[in-house]
Write a protein that holds these residues in place. Structure first.
Motif, PDB file in Angstrom:
ATOM      1  N   ASN A  69     -26.264  -7.218 -13.575  1.00 59.77           N
ATOM      2  CA  ASN A  69     -27.685  -7.229 -13.214  1.00 59.77           C
ATOM      3  C   ASN A  69     -28.554  -7.874 -14.302  1.00 59.77           C
ATOM      4  OD1 ASN A  69     -27.134  -5.939 -10.784  1.00 59.77           O
ATOM      5  ND2 ASN A  69     -27.449  -3.889 -11.634  1.00 59.77           N
ATOM      6  N   ASP A  70     -28.078  -7.821 -15.555  1.00 61.00           N
ATOM      7  CA  ASP A  70     -28.847  -8.395 -16.657  1.00 61.00           C
ATOM      8  C   ASP A  70     -28.581  -9.882 -16.858  1.00 61.00           C
ATOM      9  OD1 ASP A  70     -29.900  -5.927 -17.107  1.00 61.00           O
ATOM     10  OD2 ASP A  70     -29.004  -5.611 -19.087  1.00 61.00           O
ATOM     11  N   ALA A  71     -27.569 -10.438 -16.189  1.00 60.87           N
ATOM     12  CA  ALA A  71     -27.161 -11.820 -16.436  1.00 60.87           C
ATOM     13  C   ALA A  71     -28.284 -12.797 -16.082  1.00 60.87           C
ATOM     14  CB  ALA A  71     -25.911 -12.150 -15.627  1.00 60.87           C
ATOM     15  N   PRO A  72     -28.702 -13.646 -17.023  1.00 60.73           N
ATOM     16  CA  PRO A  72     -29.768 -14.607 -16.732  1.00 60.73           C
ATOM     17  C   PRO A  72     -29.286 -15.790 -15.876  1.00 60.73           C
ATOM     18  CG  PRO A  72     -28.955 -14.929 -18.973  1.00 60.73           C
ATOM     19  CD  PRO A  72     -28.257 -13.711 -18.429  1.00 60.73           C
ATOM     20  N   ASN A  73     -27.985 -16.023 -15.842  1.00 55.48           N
ATOM     21  CA  ASN A  73     -27.443 -17.153 -15.077  1.00 55.48           C
ATOM     22  C   ASN A  73     -26.193 -16.702 -14.320  1.00 55.48           C
ATOM     23  OD1 ASN A  73     -26.865 -19.718 -14.078  1.00 55.48           O
ATOM     24  ND2 ASN A  73     -25.959 -20.452 -16.001  1.00 55.48           N
ATOM     25  N   PRO A  74     -26.360 -15.779 -13.355  1.00 54.05           N
ATOM     26  CA  PRO A  74     -25.187 -15.201 -12.680  1.00 54.05           C
ATOM     27  C   PRO A  74     -24.391 -16.212 -11.861  1.00 54.05           C
ATOM     28  CG  PRO A  74     -27.205 -14.583 -11.538  1.00 54.05           C
ATOM     29  CD  PRO A  74     -27.624 -15.250 -12.816  1.00 54.05           C
ATOM     30  N   ASN A  75     -25.036 -17.323 -11.483  1.00 56.08           N
ATOM     31  CA  ASN A  75     -24.334 -18.341 -10.685  1.00 56.08           C
ATOM     32  C   ASN A  75     -23.619 -19.377 -11.538  1.00 56.08           C
ATOM     33  OD1 ASN A  75     -25.267 -17.189  -8.266  1.00 56.08           O
ATOM     34  ND2 ASN A  75     -27.200 -18.323  -8.403  1.00 56.08           N
ATOM     35  N   TYR A  76     -23.729 -19.245 -12.862  1.00 59.40           N
ATOM     36  CA  TYR A  76     -23.085 -20.172 -13.795  1.00 59.40           C
ATOM     37  C   TYR A  76     -23.516 -21.616 -13.546  1.00 59.40           C
ATOM     38  CZ  TYR A  76     -20.067 -16.456 -15.553  1.00 59.40           C
ATOM     39  OH  TYR A  76     -19.595 -15.299 -16.145  1.00 59.40           O
ATOM     40  N   ASP A  77     -24.816 -21.796 -13.301  1.00 59.88           N
ATOM     41  CA  ASP A  77     -25.348 -23.138 -13.120  1.00 59.88           C
ATOM     42  C   ASP A  77     -25.322 -23.889 -14.448  1.00 59.88           C
ATOM     43  OD1 ASP A  77     -25.924 -22.648 -10.438  1.00 59.88           O
ATOM     44  OD2 ASP A  77     -27.873 -21.778 -10.916  1.00 59.88           O
ATOM     45  N   ALA A  78     -25.318 -25.219 -14.379  1.00 59.08           N
ATOM     46  CA  ALA A  78     -25.411 -26.049 -15.582  1.00 59.08           C
ATOM     47  C   ALA A  78     -26.823 -25.957 -16.126  1.00 59.08           C
ATOM     48  CB  ALA A  78     -25.049 -27.493 -15.253  1.00 59.08           C
ATOM     49  N   THR A  79     -26.966 -25.627 -17.408  1.00 57.91           N
ATOM     50  CA  THR A  79     -28.293 -25.490 -18.019  1.00 57.91           C
ATOM     51  C   THR A  79     -28.524 -26.518 -19.123  1.00 57.91           C
ATOM     52  OG1 THR A  79     -27.417 -23.842 -19.575  1.00 57.91           O
ATOM     53  CG2 THR A  79     -28.395 -23.017 -17.528  1.00 57.91           C
ATOM     54  N   GLU A  80     -27.501 -27.281 -19.479  1.00 52.31           N
ATOM     55  CA  GLU A  80     -27.630 -28.302 -20.515  1.00 52.31           C
ATOM     56  C   GLU A  80     -27.510 -29.682 -19.881  1.00 52.31           C
ATOM     57  OE1 GLU A  80     -28.194 -27.162 -23.745  1.00 52.31           O
ATOM     58  OE2 GLU A  80     -28.286 -25.267 -22.643  1.00 52.31           O
ATOM     59  N   GLU A  81     -28.297 -30.628 -20.367  1.00 49.11           N
ATOM     60  CA  GLU A  81     -28.261 -31.983 -19.807  1.00 49.11           C
ATOM     61  C   GLU A  81     -27.032 -32.748 -20.282  1.00 49.11           C
ATOM     62  OE1 GLU A  81     -31.853 -34.036 -20.640  1.00 49.11           O
ATOM     63  OE2 GLU A  81     -33.140 -32.626 -19.547  1.00 49.11           O
ATOM     64  N   LEU A  82     -26.599 -32.516 -21.510  1.00 48.29           N
ATOM     65  CA  LEU A  82     -25.454 -33.217 -22.084  1.00 48.29           C
ATOM     66  C   LEU A  82     -24.318 -32.233 -22.319  1.00 48.29           C
ATOM     67  CD1 LEU A  82     -27.302 -35.453 -24.729  1.00 48.29           C
ATOM     68  CD2 LEU A  82     -26.492 -36.126 -22.448  1.00 48.29           C
ATOM     69  N   PRO A  83     -23.056 -32.703 -22.302  1.00 52.76           N
ATOM     70  CA  PRO A  83     -21.924 -31.799 -22.537  1.00 52.76           C
ATOM     71  C   PRO A  83     -22.010 -31.146 -23.904  1.00 52.76           C
ATOM     72  CG  PRO A  83     -21.174 -33.917 -21.665  1.00 52.76           C
ATOM     73  CD  PRO A  83     -22.619 -34.083 -22.004  1.00 52.76           C
ATOM     74  N   VAL A  84     -21.676 -29.886 -23.964  1.00 50.36           N
ATOM     75  CA  VAL A  84     -21.673 -29.133 -25.217  1.00 50.36           C
ATOM     76  C   VAL A  84     -20.244 -29.073 -25.745  1.00 50.36           C
ATOM     77  CG1 VAL A  84     -22.153 -26.901 -26.287  1.00 50.36           C
ATOM     78  CG2 VAL A  84     -23.630 -27.754 -24.443  1.00 50.36           C
ATOM     79  N   PRO A  85     -19.994 -29.531 -26.973  1.00 52.46           N
ATOM     80  CA  PRO A  85     -18.613 -29.485 -27.508  1.00 52.46           C
ATOM     81  C   PRO A  85     -18.108 -28.047 -27.554  1.00 52.46           C
ATOM     82  CG  PRO A  85     -20.052 -30.817 -28.903  1.00 52.46           C
ATOM     83  CD  PRO A  85     -20.939 -30.104 -27.928  1.00 52.46           C
ATOM     84  N   PRO A  86     -16.873 -27.809 -27.120  1.00 50.47           N
ATOM     85  CA  PRO A  86     -16.339 -26.445 -27.139  1.00 50.47           C
ATOM     86  C   PRO A  86     -16.106 -25.967 -28.565  1.00 50.47           C
ATOM     87  CG  PRO A  86     -14.612 -28.006 -26.556  1.00 50.47           C
ATOM     88  CD  PRO A  86     -15.893 -28.788 -26.602  1.00 50.47           C
ATOM     89  N   LEU A  87     -16.317 -24.689 -28.786  1.00 52.42           N
ATOM     90  CA  LEU A  87     -16.066 -24.099 -30.097  1.00 52.42           C
ATOM     91  C   LEU A  87     -14.672 -23.483 -30.114  1.00 52.42           C
ATOM     92  CD1 LEU A  87     -19.484 -22.274 -30.715  1.00 52.42           C
ATOM     93  CD2 LEU A  87     -18.717 -24.432 -31.696  1.00 52.42           C
ATOM     94  N   PRO A  88     -13.947 -23.617 -31.223  1.00 55.58           N
ATOM     95  CA  PRO A  88     -12.615 -22.988 -31.291  1.00 55.58           C
ATOM     96  C   PRO A  88     -12.738 -21.485 -31.240  1.00 55.58           C
ATOM     97  CG  PRO A  88     -13.291 -23.808 -33.453  1.00 55.58           C
ATOM     98  CD  PRO A  88     -14.311 -24.310 -32.467  1.00 55.58           C
ATOM     99  N   SER A  89     -11.885 -20.846 -30.444  1.00 55.81           N
ATOM    100  CA  SER A  89     -11.908 -19.391 -30.313  1.00 55.81           C
ATOM    101  C   SER A  89     -10.886 -18.775 -31.254  1.00 55.81           C
ATOM    102  CB  SER A  89     -11.600 -18.976 -28.870  1.00 55.81           C
ATOM    103  OG  SER A  89     -11.531 -17.568 -28.779  1.00 55.81           O
ATOM    104  N   THR A  90     -11.330 -17.776 -32.008  1.00 61.72           N
ATOM    105  CA  THR A  90     -10.416 -17.085 -32.926  1.00 61.72           C
ATOM    106  C   THR A  90      -9.768 -15.877 -32.256  1.00 61.72           C
ATOM    107  OG1 THR A  90     -12.276 -15.781 -33.781  1.00 61.72           O
ATOM    108  CG2 THR A  90     -11.701 -17.824 -34.957  1.00 61.72           C
ATOM    109  N   ASP A  91     -10.229 -15.551 -31.049  1.00 62.47           N
ATOM    110  CA  ASP A  91      -9.683 -14.408 -30.318  1.00 62.47           C
ATOM    111  C   ASP A  91      -8.808 -14.914 -29.178  1.00 62.47           C
ATOM    112  OD1 ASP A  91     -11.284 -11.891 -31.373  1.00 62.47           O
ATOM    113  OD2 ASP A  91     -12.722 -13.530 -31.168  1.00 62.47           O
ATOM    114  N   ASN A  92      -7.544 -14.568 -29.210  1.00 63.15           N
ATOM    115  CA  ASN A  92      -6.627 -15.007 -28.160  1.00 63.15           C
ATOM    116  C   ASN A  92      -6.805 -14.180 -26.900  1.00 63.15           C
ATOM    117  OD1 ASN A  92      -5.417 -16.967 -29.792  1.00 63.15           O
ATOM    118  ND2 ASN A  92      -4.029 -15.468 -30.703  1.00 63.15           N
ATOM    119  N   PHE A  93      -6.640 -14.838 -25.772  1.00 63.40           N
ATOM    120  CA  PHE A  93      -6.725 -14.156 -24.483  1.00 63.40           C
ATOM    121  C   PHE A  93      -5.401 -14.359 -23.764  1.00 63.40           C
ATOM    122  CE2 PHE A  93      -7.776 -14.632 -19.864  1.00 63.40           C
ATOM    123  CZ  PHE A  93      -7.975 -13.274 -19.620  1.00 63.40           C
ATOM    124  N   SER A  94      -4.700 -13.276 -23.522  1.00 66.18           N
ATOM    125  CA  SER A  94      -3.402 -13.345 -22.854  1.00 66.18           C
ATOM    126  C   SER A  94      -3.540 -12.813 -21.443  1.00 66.18           C
ATOM    127  CB  SER A  94      -2.371 -12.517 -23.636  1.00 66.18           C
ATOM    128  OG  SER A  94      -1.125 -12.526 -22.980  1.00 66.18           O
TER     129      SER A  94
END
Length: 418
Positions: A143-168
């Protein structure tokens, strides 16, 4: 005047707007974070995967070195969740929309759990949703999510950041709905045992592809009549058609590669178009009919070089569940195996092992009883080179091995679920 100036200061691609201290505005507003992310659903899943590069991420340089602890934790949670969602979108080859959604949901829920656990361990203002539990907590974040539909909000691609937390993520942990007795819909975990998509034939793989064609399975789809298995049945039918084409192409010697590659491309193009002429919801199908799509399928293949079929899979007592009829008919072991099949085979993989061991112990205990035992068991009771249990297990494994060879030669279709 203050409001007008603040509106003139843009926030672009994750960089905070600079607001002079004399404005005395709330400091937290100077470093906004799009938090929390919304719950993944079948409606927003495509946007989650397509717009990932066009939603903000937050590097360490976004914030000052000191302060803004809660905003930093929110930003870290967003970065972590977006990285995990990206992992889900890349998929594990046999995934369709159902399993990808399951993965995304688990990633989202885990990111929330991690955020609340970290917040509770720090003496700081705790986010209000973290005081709730279970579905109430998840619904609060949604209910608090400002962008629940996951719309694009940036005009240019954002470089991905390396994740230090693994997801299995194990797709076998997902629950699927299947049709139970009396038409009742019930949940039942199923393990997918199918290699999709098959690798693209190349000059390096065509020889192995043709040589091991009898070792690769075909699949039946009448076991996929439950709800939610349409995607798996579609993949099974595609593999069957490709393998049928490979069989014909491998007879053409010099022209085998061109023939096999053409068949592979044709069938995967067909796979991407549903019965109504629309596009199938599989990540490789989202691209145009071009090398981009074919490269995606090749990258997604769990066996792109056809190496997995070069070696025979290691057999275990679990294989009795699929070979017991042949064992009984052609390779009798000299003791009843009905209890193995009826009592152990319906169990989960983890519980099957313990059940088989128990059944072997029960047979070996006949050595010390006054009951009449079969000649095979009697020989195991008398042997001094190994324990009776090991002897009985070896007899059963020898029969399973022979029966498995017969099955491979017949190349019967098997169910993609085990």
């Amino acid at each position: 005047r203050k409001k007008t100036l603040e509106n003139m200061i843009p926030i672009i691609h994750g960089l905070p707007g600079f607001v002079p201290r004399s404005f005395d505005g709330p400091p937290i507003l100077n470093y906004p974070v799009q938090f929390p992310l919304g719950r993944p659903t079948s409606d927003n899943l495509q946007a989650i995967c397509l717009n990932g590069e066009y939603r903000p991420s937050y590097s360490k340089s976004y914030f000052p070195d000191s302060g803004f602890g809660q905003q930093k934790r929110k930003a870290n949670t967003v970065n972590k969740a977006e990285s995990w969602l990206s992992t889900c979108c890349k998929g594990n080859q046999t995934w369709g929309k159902e399993v990808t959604l399951c993965c995304a949901t688990k990633a989202w829920e885990l990111s929330i759990q991690s955020f609340c656990e970290e917040a509770s361990s720090i003496k700081d203002h705790i986010y209000h949703c973290c005081f709730l539990r279970g579905d109430d907590r998840l619904n609060c974040f949604q209910n608090d999510a400002p962008n629940p539909n996951y719309d694009a909000t940036e005009e240019l691609p954002v470089p991905p950041l390396p994740s230090t937390d693994n997801f299995s993520f194990d797709p076998n942990t997902c629950q699927r709905y299947v049709r139970g007795n009396r038409g009742k819909v019930e949940k039942k975990p199923e393990k997918v045992d199918m290699s999709f998509p098959p690798g693209r034939p190349t000059a390096d793989t065509i020889e192995t592809l043709c040589r091991n064609k009898k070792q690769r399975p075909l699949y039946k789809t009448n076991c996929l009549t439950g709800l939610g298995y349409e995607w798996l049945a579609r993949q099974a039918k595609t593999i069957n058609r490709i393998e049928k084409g490979f069989k014909q192409c491998c007879k053409k010697n010099q022209r085998a590669l061109n023939c096999a590659d053409q068949k592979w491309r044709e069938e995967l193009d067909k796979y991407c178009v549903d019965e109504n002429g629309g596009q199938v919801d599989f990540h490789c199908c989202l691209g145009d009919v071009s090398n981009d799509r074919y490269n995606c399928f090749q990258d997604a293949s769990p066996d792109p070089h056809y190496n997995m079929t070069s070696a025979t899979k290691e057999l275990s007592l679990h294989n009795i569940c699929g070979t017991h009829k042949i064992v009984k008919k052609k390779f009798p072991v000299g003791f009843p195996i009905k209890s193995f099949v009826n009592q152990c085979c319906p169990l989960s993989e983890d519980h099957k092992t313990a059940c088989f061991e128990q059944k072997l112990e029960e047979i070996s205990e006949m050595c010390s009883s006054s009951k009449t035992v079969s000649p095979a068991v009697r020989r195991c009771c008398r042997t001094s080179s190994q324990e009776p249990t090991q002897c009985i297990s070896k007899i059963l494994m020898d029969a399973i091995s022979k029966a498995t060879t017969v099955l491979r030669q017949k190349k019967k279709k098997r169910c993609p679920l085990s």
